[in-house]
Design a protein around this motif. Structure first.
Motif, PDB file in Angstrom:
ATOM      1  N   ALA A   1      24.996  36.880  57.624  1.00 28.71           N
ATOM      2  CA  ALA A   1      24.936  37.598  58.993  1.00 28.71           C
ATOM      3  C   ALA A   1      26.309  37.603  59.509  1.00 28.71           C
ATOM      4  O   ALA A   1      26.468  38.865  60.271  1.00 28.71           O
ATOM      5  CB  ALA A   1      24.124  36.435  59.876  1.00 28.71           C
ATOM      6  N   ASP A   2      27.417  36.795  59.403  1.00 32.32           N
ATOM      7  CA  ASP A   2      28.573  37.219  59.825  1.00 32.32           C
ATOM      8  C   ASP A   2      29.139  38.473  59.266  1.00 32.32           C
ATOM      9  O   ASP A   2      29.768  39.252  60.063  1.00 32.32           O
ATOM     10  CB  ASP A   2      29.404  35.993  59.812  1.00 32.32           C
ATOM     11  CG  ASP A   2      29.134  34.650  60.451  1.00 32.32           C
ATOM     12  OD1 ASP A   2      28.626  34.779  61.512  1.00 32.32           O
ATOM     13  OD2 ASP A   2      29.541  33.600  59.976  1.00 32.32           O
ATOM     14  N   GLN A   3      28.968  38.884  57.898  1.00 33.43           N
ATOM     15  CA  GLN A   3      29.547  39.867  57.315  1.00 33.43           C
ATOM     16  C   GLN A   3      28.817  41.069  57.778  1.00 33.43           C
ATOM     17  O   GLN A   3      29.392  42.097  58.153  1.00 33.43           O
ATOM     18  CB  GLN A   3      29.478  39.870  55.965  1.00 33.43           C
ATOM     19  CG  GLN A   3      30.040  40.801  55.335  1.00 33.43           C
ATOM     20  CD  GLN A   3      31.469  40.973  55.424  1.00 33.43           C
ATOM     21  OE1 GLN A   3      32.260  40.134  55.354  1.00 33.43           O
ATOM     22  NE2 GLN A   3      32.038  42.280  56.018  1.00 33.43           N
ATOM     23  N   TRP A   4      27.331  41.056  57.971  1.00 35.43           N
ATOM     24  CA  TRP A   4      26.685  42.069  58.557  1.00 35.43           C
ATOM     25  C   TRP A   4      27.193  42.165  60.079  1.00 35.43           C
ATOM     26  O   TRP A   4      27.160  43.503  60.386  1.00 35.43           O
ATOM     27  CB  TRP A   4      25.349  41.999  58.564  1.00 35.43           C
ATOM     28  CG  TRP A   4      24.495  41.535  57.344  1.00 35.43           C
ATOM     29  CD1 TRP A   4      25.078  41.826  55.963  1.00 35.43           C
ATOM     30  CD2 TRP A   4      23.290  40.992  56.987  1.00 35.43           C
ATOM     31  NE1 TRP A   4      24.319  41.477  55.091  1.00 35.43           N
ATOM     32  CE2 TRP A   4      22.919  40.998  55.717  1.00 35.43           C
ATOM     33  CE3 TRP A   4      22.516  40.366  58.016  1.00 35.43           C
ATOM     34  CZ2 TRP A   4      22.055  40.479  54.908  1.00 35.43           C
ATOM     35  CZ3 TRP A   4      21.132  40.052  57.208  1.00 35.43           C
ATOM     36  CH2 TRP A   4      21.066  40.085  55.679  1.00 35.43           C
TER      37      TRP A   4
ATOM     38  N   CYS B   1      25.990  46.461  60.492  1.00 31.99           N
ATOM     39  CA  CYS B   1      24.559  46.961  60.046  1.00 31.99           C
ATOM     40  C   CYS B   1      24.191  46.112  59.051  1.00 31.99           C
ATOM     41  O   CYS B   1      24.739  45.116  58.483  1.00 31.99           O
ATOM     42  CB  CYS B   1      24.612  48.247  59.213  1.00 31.99           C
ATOM     43  SG  CYS B   1      25.811  48.495  58.043  1.00 31.99           S
ATOM     44  N   VAL B   2      22.947  46.124  59.018  1.00 29.61           N
ATOM     45  CA  VAL B   2      22.209  45.225  58.028  1.00 29.61           C
ATOM     46  C   VAL B   2      21.844  46.107  56.899  1.00 29.61           C
ATOM     47  O   VAL B   2      21.170  47.245  56.959  1.00 29.61           O
ATOM     48  CB  VAL B   2      20.742  44.724  58.781  1.00 29.61           C
ATOM     49  CG1 VAL B   2      19.722  43.924  57.772  1.00 29.61           C
ATOM     50  CG2 VAL B   2      21.192  43.906  59.984  1.00 29.61           C
TER      51      VAL B   2
END
Length: 71
Positions: free
Chosen positions: A30-33, A38-39
């Motif tokens: 989640a942190d990187q997204w 974006c997902v």
């Protein structure tokens, strides 16, 4: 204990499945997204395959045909 949300077994199964999915697939990345803004498409596709998208739509249209509480 009385269920305050009036959820039946099907709702509880959906909640458990979503909880596992988030713990296994979403939380670790989640942190990187968030940084990317974006997902990844493959995560959205997997969510669709698991029936998390279009929950209230009829099954013939690819939904899960569940009620408002499921959303």
């Amino acid at each position: 204990m009385v269920n305050p949300l009036f959820l039946d077994d099907e709702h509880e199964m959906l909640r458990d499945q979503i909880r596992r999915f988030v713990a296994e697939k979403v939380h670790p990345a989640a942190d990187q997204w968030e940084k990317d803004g974006c997902v990844p498409r493959e995560i959205l596709r997997e969510m669709g395959e698991l029936g998390f998208l279009g929950i209230r739509y009829p099954e013939e249209y690819g939904g899960s045909a569940m009620d408002t509480r499921a959303t």
